[in-house]
Design a protein around this motif. Structure first.
Motif, PDB file in Angstrom:
ATOM      1  N   UNK A  40      45.176  42.853  26.928  1.00 20.70           N
ATOM      2  CA  UNK A  40      44.989  41.681  27.821  1.00 20.70           C
ATOM      3  C   UNK A  40      43.761  43.013  29.067  1.00 20.70           C
ATOM      4  N   UNK A  41      44.359  43.847  29.558  1.00 23.48           N
ATOM      5  CA  UNK A  41      43.088  44.907  30.174  1.00 23.48           C
ATOM      6  C   UNK A  41      41.997  44.780  29.400  1.00 23.48           C
ATOM      7  N   UNK A  42      41.980  45.316  28.392  1.00 21.62           N
ATOM      8  CA  UNK A  42      40.281  45.040  28.053  1.00 21.62           C
ATOM      9  C   UNK A  42      39.666  43.457  27.720  1.00 21.62           C
ATOM     10  N   UNK A  43      40.334  42.698  27.038  1.00 21.02           N
ATOM     11  CA  UNK A  43      40.085  41.256  27.701  1.00 21.02           C
ATOM     12  C   UNK A  43      39.447  41.156  28.332  1.00 21.02           C
ATOM     13  N   UNK A  44      40.464  41.350  29.432  1.00 25.43           N
ATOM     14  CA  UNK A  44      39.766  40.261  30.996  1.00 25.43           C
ATOM     15  C   UNK A  44      38.583  41.117  31.035  1.00 25.43           C
ATOM     16  N   UNK A  45      38.634  42.651  31.102  1.00 23.00           N
ATOM     17  CA  UNK A  45      36.786  43.258  31.362  1.00 23.00           C
ATOM     18  C   UNK A  45      35.799  42.991  30.535  1.00 23.00           C
ATOM     19  N   UNK A  46      36.419  42.116  29.286  1.00 26.23           N
ATOM     20  CA  UNK A  46      34.778  41.617  28.464  1.00 26.23           C
ATOM     21  C   UNK A  46      33.598  41.054  29.341  1.00 26.23           C
ATOM     22  N   UNK A  47      32.335  40.715  29.564  1.00 23.67           N
ATOM     23  CA  UNK A  47      31.111  40.511  29.811  1.00 23.67           C
ATOM     24  C   UNK A  47      30.564  40.356  28.967  1.00 23.67           C
ATOM     25  N   UNK A  48      29.458  39.333  29.716  1.00 21.70           N
ATOM     26  CA  UNK A  48      28.623  38.666  28.598  1.00 21.70           C
ATOM     27  C   UNK A  48      27.073  39.280  29.630  1.00 21.70           C
ATOM     28  N   UNK A  49      26.069  39.532  29.397  1.00 22.39           N
ATOM     29  CA  UNK A  49      24.514  39.146  30.050  1.00 22.39           C
ATOM     30  C   UNK A  49      24.174  38.202  30.381  1.00 22.39           C
ATOM     31  N   UNK A  50      24.958  36.271  30.002  1.00 27.29           N
ATOM     32  CA  UNK A  50      24.391  35.397  30.056  1.00 27.29           C
ATOM     33  C   UNK A  50      24.511  35.268  31.251  1.00 27.29           C
ATOM     34  N   UNK A  51      25.871  35.678  32.211  1.00 30.28           N
ATOM     35  CA  UNK A  51      26.203  35.445  33.679  1.00 30.28           C
ATOM     36  C   UNK A  51      27.146  36.619  34.244  1.00 30.28           C
ATOM     37  N   UNK A  52      27.507  36.434  34.994  1.00 34.74           N
ATOM     38  CA  UNK A  52      28.386  37.076  35.796  1.00 34.74           C
ATOM     39  C   UNK A  52      29.684  36.939  35.309  1.00 34.74           C
ATOM     40  N   UNK A  53      29.917  35.303  35.892  1.00 33.58           N
ATOM     41  CA  UNK A  53      31.161  34.692  35.807  1.00 33.58           C
ATOM     42  C   UNK A  53      30.893  32.855  35.123  1.00 33.58           C
ATOM     43  N   UNK A  54      31.430  33.016  34.142  1.00 31.83           N
ATOM     44  CA  UNK A  54      31.115  31.655  33.149  1.00 31.83           C
ATOM     45  C   UNK A  54      31.351  30.428  34.190  1.00 31.83           C
ATOM     46  N   UNK A  55      32.086  30.356  35.886  1.00 32.89           N
ATOM     47  CA  UNK A  55      32.104  29.214  36.000  1.00 32.89           C
ATOM     48  C   UNK A  55      30.899  28.829  36.739  1.00 32.89           C
ATOM     49  N   UNK A  56      30.148  30.169  36.870  1.00 32.66           N
ATOM     50  CA  UNK A  56      29.121  30.103  37.918  1.00 32.66           C
ATOM     51  C   UNK A  56      27.963  29.872  36.567  1.00 32.66           C
ATOM     52  N   UNK A  57      27.969  29.928  35.973  1.00 35.52           N
ATOM     53  CA  UNK A  57      26.598  29.770  34.772  1.00 35.52           C
ATOM     54  C   UNK A  57      25.105  28.782  35.137  1.00 35.52           C
ATOM     55  N   UNK A  58      24.246  28.819  35.024  1.00 36.80           N
ATOM     56  CA  UNK A  58      23.511  28.078  35.078  1.00 36.80           C
ATOM     57  C   UNK A  58      23.715  26.805  34.519  1.00 36.80           C
ATOM     58  N   UNK A  59      22.852  25.680  34.868  1.00 38.02           N
ATOM     59  CA  UNK A  59      23.143  24.536  34.325  1.00 38.02           C
ATOM     60  C   UNK A  59      22.379  24.463  32.716  1.00 38.02           C
ATOM     61  N   UNK A  60      21.591  25.040  32.540  1.00 35.92           N
ATOM     62  CA  UNK A  60      20.487  25.811  31.298  1.00 35.92           C
ATOM     63  C   UNK A  60      22.150  25.821  30.079  1.00 35.92           C
ATOM     64  N   UNK A  61      22.859  27.206  30.244  1.00 33.14           N
ATOM     65  CA  UNK A  61      23.807  27.627  29.731  1.00 33.14           C
ATOM     66  C   UNK A  61      25.231  26.618  29.127  1.00 33.14           C
ATOM     67  N   UNK A  62      25.369  25.926  30.817  1.00 32.40           N
ATOM     68  CA  UNK A  62      26.592  25.360  30.755  1.00 32.40           C
ATOM     69  C   UNK A  62      26.105  24.393  29.269  1.00 32.40           C
ATOM     70  N   UNK A  63      25.078  23.408  29.275  1.00 35.67           N
ATOM     71  CA  UNK A  63      24.415  22.556  28.694  1.00 35.67           C
ATOM     72  C   UNK A  63      24.573  22.377  27.291  1.00 35.67           C
ATOM     73  N   UNK A  64      24.295  24.050  26.865  1.00 33.24           N
ATOM     74  CA  UNK A  64      23.964  24.565  25.608  1.00 33.24           C
ATOM     75  C   UNK A  64      25.411  24.655  25.613  1.00 33.24           C
ATOM     76  N   UNK A  65      26.594  24.983  26.298  1.00 33.60           N
ATOM     77  CA  UNK A  65      27.982  25.099  25.800  1.00 33.60           C
ATOM     78  C   UNK A  65      27.978  23.878  25.702  1.00 33.60           C
ATOM     79  N   UNK A  66      27.762  22.553  25.978  1.00 31.85           N
ATOM     80  CA  UNK A  66      28.478  21.680  25.597  1.00 31.85           C
ATOM     81  C   UNK A  66      28.096  20.694  24.569  1.00 31.85           C
ATOM     82  N   UNK A  67      26.534  21.231  23.708  1.00 33.03           N
ATOM     83  CA  UNK A  67      26.051  20.844  22.496  1.00 33.03           C
ATOM     84  C   UNK A  67      26.623  21.609  21.336  1.00 33.03           C
TER      85      UNK A  67
END
Ligand code: HEC
Length: 153
Positions: A40-67
């Protein structure tokens, strides 16, 4: 005799399925962690370059996620169009699919924990591993951003 056996198996399957449908959708403690303690500890620290936090992702990323959610990811089949966990394939599952409109769930989970489940599945449930069989890592992060955006209350 063989026919009788076959009929019994069929009847049992039908009963099992309809019993499942009768209790369609109850989630199992959505606030309890799904990633095993050792990882769990390791999983919680996983990150992406696409955003800092998923809930603050750009509308473009969210739209791609919807697709991805409604397309190749097949998430919509179980988690439903609105994310309430009421997709057609989810109706026969116990425990039921996660309800992504529940903001309390989102508060309890780090992005990396969601990533871990999409990658490894949640053992003993209909949530099987979908990465890499259906979607790759980048698509996984995008679909997480979309699932975050479904939080309603
Ligand atoms: C066959 C049905 C099914 C499909 C398809 C499916 N899920 Fe799930 N999902 C479930 C079920 C059932 C659960 C609840 C598992 C549990 O209670 O441990 C779940 C739970 C989850 C969770 C919550 C994990 C947690 O930490 O509690 C996430 C995130 C998730 N799914 C993401 C996805 C994504 C993304 C997709 C598409 C790529 C997807 N699911 C497709 C059935 C499905």
């Amino acid at each position: 005799m063989k026919l009788f056996l076959r009929a019994t198996v069929l009847l049992t399957a039908v009963l099992f399925l309809s019993a499942g449908m009768a209790v369609a959708g109850p989630e199992k403690d959505p606030l309890k962690p799904r990633v095993p303690a050792a990882e769990r500890g390791k999983a919680k620290k996983m990150k992406t370059d696409l955003y800092k936090k998923a809930k603050k992702a750009s509308p473009e990323i969210i739209a791609e996620g919807k697709k991805i959610y409604e397309g190749k990811g097949t998430c919509v089949n179980c988690h439903g169009k609105s994310g309430a966990g009421d997709g057609p394939a989810g109706a026969v599952l116990t425990p039921g699919p996660r309800n992504f409109t529940n903001c309390k769930f989102h508060k309890k989970r780090k992005d990396g924990e969601m990533f871990w489940v999409i990658k490894n599945g949640s053992p003993g449930t209909g949530m099987v591993s979908l990465n890499p069989s259906a979607i790759n890592d980048e698509e996984t992060w995008k679909v997480i951003a979309y699932e975050r955006s479904l939080c309603k209350k």
